[in-house]
Design a protein around this motif. Sequence first.
Motif, PDB file in Angstrom:
ATOM      1  N   THR A  58       1.964   2.285   0.680  1.00 29.48           N
ATOM      2  CA  THR A  58       1.046   3.405   1.022  1.00 29.48           C
ATOM      3  C   THR A  58      -0.087   3.338  -0.053  1.00 29.48           C
ATOM      4  OG1 THR A  58       2.132   5.089   0.028  1.00 29.48           O
ATOM      5  CG2 THR A  58       2.586   4.623   2.411  1.00 29.48           C
ATOM      6  N   LEU A  59      -1.351   4.111   0.129  1.00 33.56           N
ATOM      7  CA  LEU A  59      -2.320   4.180  -0.862  1.00 33.56           C
ATOM      8  C   LEU A  59      -1.886   5.028  -2.079  1.00 33.56           C
ATOM      9  CD1 LEU A  59      -4.989   3.936  -1.888  1.00 33.56           C
ATOM     10  CD2 LEU A  59      -5.805   5.915  -0.796  1.00 33.56           C
ATOM     11  N   THR A  61      -5.211   3.396   4.559  1.00 32.61           N
ATOM     12  CA  THR A  61      -4.241   4.033   3.686  1.00 32.61           C
ATOM     13  C   THR A  61      -2.993   3.235   3.704  1.00 32.61           C
ATOM     14  OG1 THR A  61      -3.672   5.673   5.605  1.00 32.61           O
ATOM     15  CG2 THR A  61      -5.481   6.374   3.925  1.00 32.61           C
TER      16      THR A  61
END
Length: 314
Positions: free
Chosen positions: A95-96, A12
């Motif tokens: 981040t994702l 993630t």
Amino acid sequence: MKDLLSQNRSFTDFKMNAFYSLGEWRPLLFIPFFLMFVLSITANSTLIYLIKSQQSLHSPMYVLIGFMALSDLTLPMVFVPHMLLSFLFNWSGITLTGCLIEMFCIHFIGAFQSTLLFWMALDRYFAICKPLYYHKYMEIHNFVKFIIPSVIRNTLLVVIVVSLAGRLSFCTNIIDHCACEHMALVQLACGDISINNFMGLFSTFLIPTTDFILITASYVVIFVSVFKSGQANMKALNTCITHIIVITLSLTSALIAFMSYRIRNNVSSSNRIFMSIVYLFFPSCFNPIIYGWRTKEIRRTFIKFIKDVKILPG
């Protein structure tokens, strides 16, 4: 056991890995891209200011050019600051969620630009081929009929593409790019990505390809109409040619970047990333210059603006 844990893990947090093959020379990329970023912000902000402040530039054609400048101003702000920090300080983490937001913004603004070029072609079609009804067609309550279907189409397709990407599991977290493009992220997935590939191709067909077909049809009708009428509308073609230059540069660079992911075995990573930057970033730098130089009224207003600025200190 380690293999099983590795297979069940989905990253993630990601790291942008663009141009790492340059090694110690990589930080030098900050200089040209920072200068281009400043050029993009300055040129597009100036163009927006001129169109907003000058009453003679409030006609539909110039308002559409203003919207193009606004999108050209916004798109680099989505990914270029992060790219510059990555070059200079190696701050390349994302981040994702951040990546998906960036992906949505990139593709939504890109789709909007494609559709905006179609609206510009419509504006020229009404101005040249239907001059008596131009103001009627370009009134906002009439023109909105062309706007709403395109906006709904673009929004739905981009939301679907980004949502499908967000549901994937990722086996690696190194994004070989400087921006969260759809295929740059999706190719890191562990499982089957055929539906993602299909939706990417489908959205490409329904947005830029469809817009390009409609744009081409509009300009064919315009050119036929002008040549039939003789010299009467030859001056009107100047703006059309400006639009065609922008369309050619934008769509050609986008197509090359798109195809580079389909023939990636024959294209180096750095070349593929550079081609993506060409279509994502370069138009934002050069579109306002092209419109400002080739559009007589904007050029005249800009020269007057520069003269006024020089007079003010004295």
